[in-house]
Design a protein around this motif. Structure first.
Motif, PDB file in Angstrom:
ATOM      1  N   ALA A  28       0.817  -1.219   0.000  1.00 12.80           N
ATOM      2  CA  ALA A  28       0.000   0.000   0.000  1.00 12.80           C
ATOM      3  C   ALA A  28       0.848   1.266   0.000  1.00 12.80           C
ATOM      4  CB  ALA A  28      -0.938  -0.003   1.196  1.00 12.80           C
ATOM      5  N   PHE A  29       2.065   1.201   0.507  1.00  8.98           N
ATOM      6  CA  PHE A  29       2.938   2.381   0.494  1.00  8.98           C
ATOM      7  C   PHE A  29       3.257   2.821  -0.936  1.00  8.98           C
ATOM      8  CE2 PHE A  29       3.616   1.599   4.908  1.00  8.98           C
ATOM      9  CZ  PHE A  29       4.020   2.817   5.428  1.00  8.98           C
ATOM     10  N   LEU A  45     -10.330  -4.470  11.140  1.00  7.24           N
ATOM     11  CA  LEU A  45     -10.281  -5.932  11.144  1.00  7.24           C
ATOM     12  C   LEU A  45      -9.426  -6.487  12.283  1.00  7.24           C
ATOM     13  CD1 LEU A  45      -9.950  -6.678   7.323  1.00  7.24           C
ATOM     14  CD2 LEU A  45     -11.992  -6.764   8.740  1.00  7.24           C
ATOM     15  N   LYS A  46      -8.920  -5.584  13.140  1.00  6.82           N
ATOM     16  CA  LYS A  46      -8.077  -5.982  14.271  1.00  6.82           C
ATOM     17  C   LYS A  46      -6.881  -6.833  13.823  1.00  6.82           C
ATOM     18  CE  LYS A  46     -11.716  -5.794  17.776  1.00  6.82           C
ATOM     19  NZ  LYS A  46     -12.420  -4.747  17.310  1.00  6.82           N
ATOM     20  N   PHE A  47      -6.178  -6.300  12.828  1.00  5.82           N
ATOM     21  CA  PHE A  47      -4.974  -6.946  12.310  1.00  5.82           C
ATOM     22  C   PHE A  47      -3.936  -7.022  13.420  1.00  5.82           C
ATOM     23  CE2 PHE A  47      -1.187  -7.263   9.621  1.00  5.82           C
ATOM     24  CZ  PHE A  47      -1.617  -8.190   8.693  1.00  5.82           C
ATOM     25  N   SER A  48      -3.123  -8.049  13.446  1.00  3.45           N
ATOM     26  CA  SER A  48      -2.102  -8.235  14.476  1.00  3.45           C
ATOM     27  C   SER A  48      -1.200  -6.999  14.559  1.00  3.45           C
ATOM     28  CB  SER A  48      -1.258  -9.460  14.151  1.00  3.45           C
ATOM     29  OG  SER A  48      -0.076  -9.465  14.907  1.00  3.45           O
ATOM     30  N   LEU A  49      -1.082  -6.426  15.750  1.00  4.72           N
ATOM     31  CA  LEU A  49      -0.301  -5.207  15.928  1.00  4.72           C
ATOM     32  C   LEU A  49       1.171  -5.421  15.592  1.00  4.72           C
ATOM     33  CD1 LEU A  49      -0.263  -2.251  16.807  1.00  4.72           C
ATOM     34  CD2 LEU A  49       0.134  -3.025  19.148  1.00  4.72           C
ATOM     35  N   LYS A  50       1.727  -6.549  15.999  1.00  8.07           N
ATOM     36  CA  LYS A  50       3.144  -6.814  15.710  1.00  8.07           C
ATOM     37  C   LYS A  50       3.387  -6.895  14.210  1.00  8.07           C
ATOM     38  CE  LYS A  50       4.189  -9.255  19.985  1.00  8.07           C
ATOM     39  NZ  LYS A  50       4.544 -10.520  20.605  1.00  8.07           N
ATOM     40  N   LYS A  51       2.524  -7.620  13.496  1.00 13.69           N
ATOM     41  CA  LYS A  51       2.683  -7.724  12.041  1.00 13.69           C
ATOM     42  C   LYS A  51       2.488  -6.369  11.374  1.00 13.69           C
ATOM     43  CE  LYS A  51       1.263 -12.518  11.401  1.00 13.69           C
ATOM     44  NZ  LYS A  51       0.256 -13.398  10.781  1.00 13.69           N
ATOM     45  N   TYR A  52       1.514  -5.620  11.871  1.00  6.71           N
ATOM     46  CA  TYR A  52       1.233  -4.305  11.305  1.00  6.71           C
ATOM     47  C   TYR A  52       2.435  -3.370  11.469  1.00  6.71           C
ATOM     48  CZ  TYR A  52      -0.913   0.264  10.659  1.00  6.71           C
ATOM     49  OH  TYR A  52      -1.190   1.531  10.231  1.00  6.71           O
ATOM     50  N   PHE A  57       7.119  -0.632   9.279  1.00  5.99           N
ATOM     51  CA  PHE A  57       8.528  -0.279   9.414  1.00  5.99           C
ATOM     52  C   PHE A  57       9.308  -0.653   8.146  1.00  5.99           C
ATOM     53  CE2 PHE A  57      12.863  -1.608  10.544  1.00  5.99           C
ATOM     54  CZ  PHE A  57      13.372  -0.389  10.948  1.00  5.99           C
ATOM     55  N   LEU A  58       9.097  -1.871   7.663  1.00  9.17           N
ATOM     56  CA  LEU A  58       9.822  -2.323   6.464  1.00  9.17           C
ATOM     57  C   LEU A  58       9.434  -1.512   5.235  1.00  9.17           C
ATOM     58  CD1 LEU A  58       9.707  -6.195   6.999  1.00  9.17           C
ATOM     59  CD2 LEU A  58      11.679  -4.672   7.254  1.00  9.17           C
ATOM     60  N   ALA A  59       8.129  -1.339   5.039  1.00 12.06           N
ATOM     61  CA  ALA A  59       7.672  -0.622   3.847  1.00 12.06           C
ATOM     62  C   ALA A  59       8.078   0.847   3.877  1.00 12.06           C
ATOM     63  CB  ALA A  59       6.159  -0.751   3.716  1.00 12.06           C
ATOM     64  N   GLY A  66      14.130   4.450  -0.923  1.00  7.08           N
ATOM     65  CA  GLY A  66      14.093   4.518  -2.391  1.00  7.08           C
ATOM     66  C   GLY A  66      14.097   5.950  -2.892  1.00  7.08           C
ATOM     67  N   TRP A  67      13.238   6.789  -2.288  1.00  4.77           N
ATOM     68  CA  TRP A  67      13.192   8.193  -2.694  1.00  4.77           C
ATOM     69  C   TRP A  67      14.506   8.903  -2.371  1.00  4.77           C
ATOM     70  CZ3 TRP A  67      10.429  10.463  -6.109  1.00  4.77           C
ATOM     71  CH2 TRP A  67       9.141  10.015  -6.392  1.00  4.77           C
TER      72      TRP A  67
END
Length: 115
Positions: A28-29, A45-52, A57-59, A66-67
């Motif tokens: 999405a970034f 959707l209460k997505f996992s906070l750690k995964k989110y 952070f990675l994206a 990149g920019w």
């Protein structure tokens, strides 16, 4: 009218999140239109906070890195001083292009409101 447009992008973000999970947040970034709604949907959707947080952070590191890399390389190859000097010399052309872009964007927004 606007709610239909918003609903469309929220549904698209939800589909991406259901299908790809954390990869959708990272992707999405780089995709205009779903960049912001995907984060709302992740919360709904209460997505996992750690995964989110890890995906963000990675994206964001890739996106910002990149920019930064492109601007650094552009300045090495062309030189920002040369670009600014050229822009000043051709200011009328730059203003014309900016005006065309602004008018196109305005027309696009007006067209969306009419649907």
């Amino acid at each position: 009218m606007k709610n239909g447009w918003r609903k469309k992008w929220l549904q698209k973000a939800e589909q991406l999140l259901d299908r790809f999970g954390a990869w959708a947040i990272m992707l999405a970034f780089f995709v205009p239109g779903v960049r912001h709604p995907i984060h709302y949907i992740a919360g709904i959707l209460k997505f996992s906070l750690k995964k989110y947080l890890l995906a963000n952070f990675l994206a964001s590191s890739l996106y910002s890195g990149g920019w930064t890399f492109m601007i650094y390389k552009f300045n090495q190859k062309v030189g920002i001083k040369l670009v600014l000097l050229s822009l000043r010399q051709h200011l009328s052309i730059a203003l014309l292009l900016f005006s065309i872009h602004l008018l196109s964007f305005t027309f696009y927004k007006v067209k969306l409101q009419g649907e």
